[in-house]
Design a protein around this motif. Structure first.
Motif, PDB file in Angstrom:
ATOM      1  N   THR A 253       4.249   8.632  -8.059  1.00 48.12           N
ATOM      2  CA  THR A 253       3.245   7.579  -8.077  1.00 48.12           C
ATOM      3  C   THR A 253       1.847   8.178  -8.112  1.00 48.12           C
ATOM      4  OG1 THR A 253       4.695   6.142  -6.760  1.00 48.12           O
ATOM      5  CG2 THR A 253       2.362   5.548  -6.848  1.00 48.12           C
ATOM      6  N   THR A 254       1.038   7.717  -9.033  1.00 47.79           N
ATOM      7  CA  THR A 254      -0.363   8.127  -9.076  1.00 47.79           C
ATOM      8  C   THR A 254      -1.193   7.137  -8.267  1.00 47.79           C
ATOM      9  OG1 THR A 254      -0.812   6.873 -11.090  1.00 47.79           O
ATOM     10  CG2 THR A 254      -0.100   9.159 -11.351  1.00 47.79           C
ATOM     11  N   GLY A 255      -2.429   7.505  -7.985  1.00 46.29           N
ATOM     12  CA  GLY A 255      -3.262   6.595  -7.219  1.00 46.29           C
ATOM     13  C   GLY A 255      -4.652   7.125  -6.980  1.00 46.29           C
ATOM     14  N   GLU A 256      -5.188   6.680  -5.874  1.00 49.05           N
ATOM     15  CA  GLU A 256      -6.572   6.956  -5.542  1.00 49.05           C
ATOM     16  C   GLU A 256      -6.649   7.358  -4.077  1.00 49.05           C
ATOM     17  OE1 GLU A 256     -10.635   4.691  -7.107  1.00 49.05           O
ATOM     18  OE2 GLU A 256      -8.815   3.568  -6.720  1.00 49.05           O
ATOM     19  N   ASN A 257      -7.863   7.628  -3.604  1.00 47.30           N
ATOM     20  CA  ASN A 257      -8.073   8.124  -2.254  1.00 47.30           C
ATOM     21  C   ASN A 257      -8.032   7.028  -1.190  1.00 47.30           C
ATOM     22  OD1 ASN A 257     -10.513   7.308  -3.633  1.00 47.30           O
ATOM     23  ND2 ASN A 257     -11.693   8.029  -1.897  1.00 47.30           N
ATOM     24  N   TYR A 258      -7.302   5.976  -1.451  1.00 50.14           N
ATOM     25  CA  TYR A 258      -7.143   4.883  -0.498  1.00 50.14           C
ATOM     26  C   TYR A 258      -6.359   5.395   0.703  1.00 50.14           C
ATOM     27  CZ  TYR A 258      -6.082   0.133   1.155  1.00 50.14           C
ATOM     28  OH  TYR A 258      -5.975  -1.014   1.901  1.00 50.14           O
ATOM     29  N   ARG A 259      -6.876   5.168   1.885  1.00 44.59           N
ATOM     30  CA  ARG A 259      -6.288   5.776   3.084  1.00 44.59           C
ATOM     31  C   ARG A 259      -4.804   5.451   3.244  1.00 44.59           C
ATOM     32  NH1 ARG A 259      -8.283   5.254   9.465  1.00 44.59           N
ATOM     33  NH2 ARG A 259      -6.244   5.799  10.356  1.00 44.59           N
ATOM     34  N   GLN A 260      -4.409   4.191   3.098  1.00 41.71           N
ATOM     35  CA  GLN A 260      -3.013   3.821   3.308  1.00 41.71           C
ATOM     36  C   GLN A 260      -2.100   4.506   2.297  1.00 41.71           C
ATOM     37  OE1 GLN A 260      -2.183  -0.400   3.141  1.00 41.71           O
ATOM     38  NE2 GLN A 260      -0.251  -0.180   4.239  1.00 41.71           N
ATOM     39  N   PHE A 261      -2.553   4.630   1.054  1.00 42.24           N
ATOM     40  CA  PHE A 261      -1.752   5.341   0.054  1.00 42.24           C
ATOM     41  C   PHE A 261      -1.558   6.798   0.457  1.00 42.24           C
ATOM     42  CE2 PHE A 261      -1.991   7.874  -4.051  1.00 42.24           C
ATOM     43  CZ  PHE A 261      -0.624   7.830  -4.277  1.00 42.24           C
ATOM     44  N   LEU A 262      -2.636   7.457   0.883  1.00 43.35           N
ATOM     45  CA  LEU A 262      -2.522   8.859   1.273  1.00 43.35           C
ATOM     46  C   LEU A 262      -1.602   9.024   2.476  1.00 43.35           C
ATOM     47  CD1 LEU A 262      -6.206  10.160   0.859  1.00 43.35           C
ATOM     48  CD2 LEU A 262      -4.366  10.026  -0.839  1.00 43.35           C
ATOM     49  N   GLU A 263      -1.688   8.105   3.424  1.00 41.42           N
ATOM     50  CA  GLU A 263      -0.830   8.182   4.609  1.00 41.42           C
ATOM     51  C   GLU A 263       0.637   7.931   4.258  1.00 41.42           C
ATOM     52  OE1 GLU A 263      -3.858   6.927   8.212  1.00 41.42           O
ATOM     53  OE2 GLU A 263      -2.889   5.326   7.062  1.00 41.42           O
ATOM     54  N   LEU A 264       0.888   6.968   3.369  1.00 47.96           N
ATOM     55  CA  LEU A 264       2.265   6.717   2.943  1.00 47.96           C
ATOM     56  C   LEU A 264       2.815   7.899   2.149  1.00 47.96           C
ATOM     57  CD1 LEU A 264       1.921   2.976   1.866  1.00 47.96           C
ATOM     58  CD2 LEU A 264       3.411   3.846   3.697  1.00 47.96           C
ATOM     59  N   TRP A 265       1.974   8.459   1.319  1.00 48.45           N
ATOM     60  CA  TRP A 265       2.344   9.654   0.545  1.00 48.45           C
ATOM     61  C   TRP A 265       2.817  10.755   1.492  1.00 48.45           C
ATOM     62  CZ3 TRP A 265      -1.877  12.020  -3.196  1.00 48.45           C
ATOM     63  CH2 TRP A 265      -1.445  13.234  -3.717  1.00 48.45           C
ATOM     64  N   LYS A 266       2.033  11.019   2.514  1.00 45.84           N
ATOM     65  CA  LYS A 266       2.378  12.060   3.483  1.00 45.84           C
ATOM     66  C   LYS A 266       3.631  11.688   4.283  1.00 45.84           C
ATOM     67  CE  LYS A 266       1.498  15.725   6.116  1.00 45.84           C
ATOM     68  NZ  LYS A 266       1.569  17.105   5.614  1.00 45.84           N
ATOM     69  N   LYS A 267       3.670  10.466   4.791  1.00 44.30           N
ATOM     70  CA  LYS A 267       4.770  10.021   5.650  1.00 44.30           C
ATOM     71  C   LYS A 267       6.102   9.980   4.909  1.00 44.30           C
ATOM     72  CE  LYS A 267       6.224   6.087   8.493  1.00 44.30           C
ATOM     73  NZ  LYS A 267       5.847   4.732   8.982  1.00 44.30           N
ATOM     74  N   LYS A 268       6.087   9.468   3.685  1.00 43.82           N
ATOM     75  CA  LYS A 268       7.325   9.286   2.920  1.00 43.82           C
ATOM     76  C   LYS A 268       7.721  10.530   2.136  1.00 43.82           C
ATOM     77  CE  LYS A 268       7.606   4.865   3.986  1.00 43.82           C
ATOM     78  NZ  LYS A 268       8.698   4.304   4.808  1.00 43.82           N
ATOM     79  N   GLY A 269       6.810  11.487   2.034  1.00 44.60           N
ATOM     80  CA  GLY A 269       7.109  12.704   1.293  1.00 44.60           C
ATOM     81  C   GLY A 269       7.321  12.478  -0.193  1.00 44.60           C
ATOM     82  N   TYR A 329     -11.313   4.029   2.089  1.00 48.18           N
ATOM     83  CA  TYR A 329     -11.115   5.160   1.186  1.00 48.18           C
ATOM     84  C   TYR A 329     -11.657   6.428   1.839  1.00 48.18           C
ATOM     85  CZ  TYR A 329     -10.038   1.710  -2.397  1.00 48.18           C
ATOM     86  OH  TYR A 329      -9.452   0.694  -3.102  1.00 48.18           O
ATOM     87  N   ILE A 330     -10.858   7.481   1.805  1.00 49.16           N
ATOM     88  CA  ILE A 330     -11.271   8.766   2.375  1.00 49.16           C
ATOM     89  C   ILE A 330     -11.969   9.550   1.270  1.00 49.16           C
ATOM     90  CG2 ILE A 330     -10.525  10.852   3.578  1.00 49.16           C
ATOM     91  CD1 ILE A 330      -8.021   9.333   4.459  1.00 49.16           C
ATOM     92  N   TYR A 331     -13.284   9.459   1.231  1.00 45.75           N
ATOM     93  CA  TYR A 331     -14.006  10.098   0.134  1.00 45.75           C
ATOM     94  C   TYR A 331     -14.475  11.504   0.518  1.00 45.75           C
ATOM     95  CZ  TYR A 331     -17.876   7.838   2.708  1.00 45.75           C
ATOM     96  OH  TYR A 331     -18.743   7.396   3.672  1.00 45.75           O
TER      97      TYR A 331
END
Length: 346
Positions: A253-269, A329-331
């Motif tokens: 999945t591609t995306g942006e620096n949206y905090r929830q996306f980054l956290e899900l990315w990390k959490k779900k691997g 967003y984590i900029y």
């Protein structure tokens, strides 16, 4: 205000390559007497989305710094609540108030052209950032390359899938330049790889809830997908939540620096890639306006390099979550020294 770290290297490279970024503006539009401290106007298209709230915060912080330097006296802020006609009226009010500069995130690529030309004709510095207008009758535009945004996201997806697979494409609102330009940037890459099949495509607001709803509907109709080419961070978070709720396997999945996306990315691997539209584009617009008002040359187009987030630096962004809203967003860090380098573009 945060300070430059890893992002500074990208800026330095951009400064060296800046000859291709745009013609020198030589403070276009600015005529008449403009003496510091200046009055700035911030014509916001809408203030509700967290991205816009964070952007307004960076503008306010930059203005506070410029006030301390004796360069700005006042910041006028308006909110068009998503209505381009309202934004036109508010810009006209700023013209009537004889502000020295107007910062604009445009609600339409074309509707604002006449009022922007009026501001320019009356000697006001006009800086357009993020969502751009299609006229150059202003002082400067400040933005990342949205076409490159879409191109790099699509290239990453193609590489992840080995040039073959079924994907869903998630776009932001139709008619908004950042959304349309990202999709246009992705198109040549997708056309060059016909074995990447687009199962479905959608346009939604840059918010998690509508993105999750849209993705849920698409998943019901598409039992097998190999990737999600999302061209916005909140869209990516919504897509992941939809897949997770249905018990579907997560896909690249591609995306942006949206905090929830980054956290899900990390959490779900999951396998992820992201870039960003830095909120501090607004702060850079304010800085650019003041530089131009002081008689300094500024580029007609201030090109900001795209920071890339991948598995190599994801943890660096996650470590800074406490400094950003839960739905924000984590900029990347910024300061005036970095802004000055960006304005060396010719």
């Amino acid at each position: 205000m945060t300070r430059v770290s890893y992002f500074a290297a990208g800026v330095a490279c951009m400064a060296l390559l800046a000859g291709t970024a745009g013609a020198q503006a030589a403070a276009k539009c600015i005529t008449g007497a403009h003496k510091a401290p200046y009055t700035l106007g911030w014509a916001n298209i809408y203030s509700v989305p967290t991205w816009m709230k964070q952007t307004t915060d960076t503008i306010s912080q930059e203005v506070d710094a410029l006030k301390q330097q004796g360069l700005v006296s006042k910041l006028m802020i308006t909110d068009a609540q998503g209505n381009a006609n309202t934004q036109i009226q508010q810009i006209q009010s700023m013209i009537d108030a004889k502000v020295d500069a107007i910062l604009i995130d445009a609600g339409s690529a074309t509707a604002l052209n006449r009022v922007i030309a009026d501001a320019c004709a009356k000697g006001i510095a006009v800086i357009n950032f993020d969502s751009l207008v299609d006229t150059d009758d202003l002082t400067a535009k400040v933005n990342t390359d949205q076409g490159e945004w879409g191109k790099e996201a699509a290239e990453w997806m193609v590489n992840q899938l080995g040039g073959k697979g079924k994907i869903i494409v998630m776009n932001g609102p139709a008619g908004i330049s950042v959304s349309d330009d990202r999709r246009k940037g992705a198109e040549p890459v997708l056309k060059a790889h016909p074995d990447i099949k687009i199962l479905a495509e959608t346009n939604t607001e840059y918010n998690v809830a509508p993105a999750q709803e849209a993705m849920t509907n698409l998943l019901f109709n598409n039992p097998e997908i190999d990737g999600v080419l999302s061209l916005g961070g909140a869209l990516s978070a919504g897509a992941i939540l939809a897949m997770d709720k249905q018990g579907r396997a997560l896909v690249p999945t591609t995306g942006e620096n949206y905090r929830q996306f980054l956290e899900l990315w990390k959490k779900k691997g999951l396998k992820g890639w992201a870039t960003m539209q830095p909120n501090w584009l607004g702060a850079l617009a304010a800085y650019t306006a003041v530089e131009a008002l002081q008689g300094k040359d500024v580029p007609a187009y201030v090109k900001v390099p795209l920071p890339i987030i991948d598995d190599n630096n994801l943890a660096t962004y996650i470590a800074r979550t406490k400094d950003f809203p839960t739905d924000g967003y984590i900029y990347s860090p910024y300061d005036q020294a970095m802004f000055a380098k960006l304005l060396t573009q010719k």
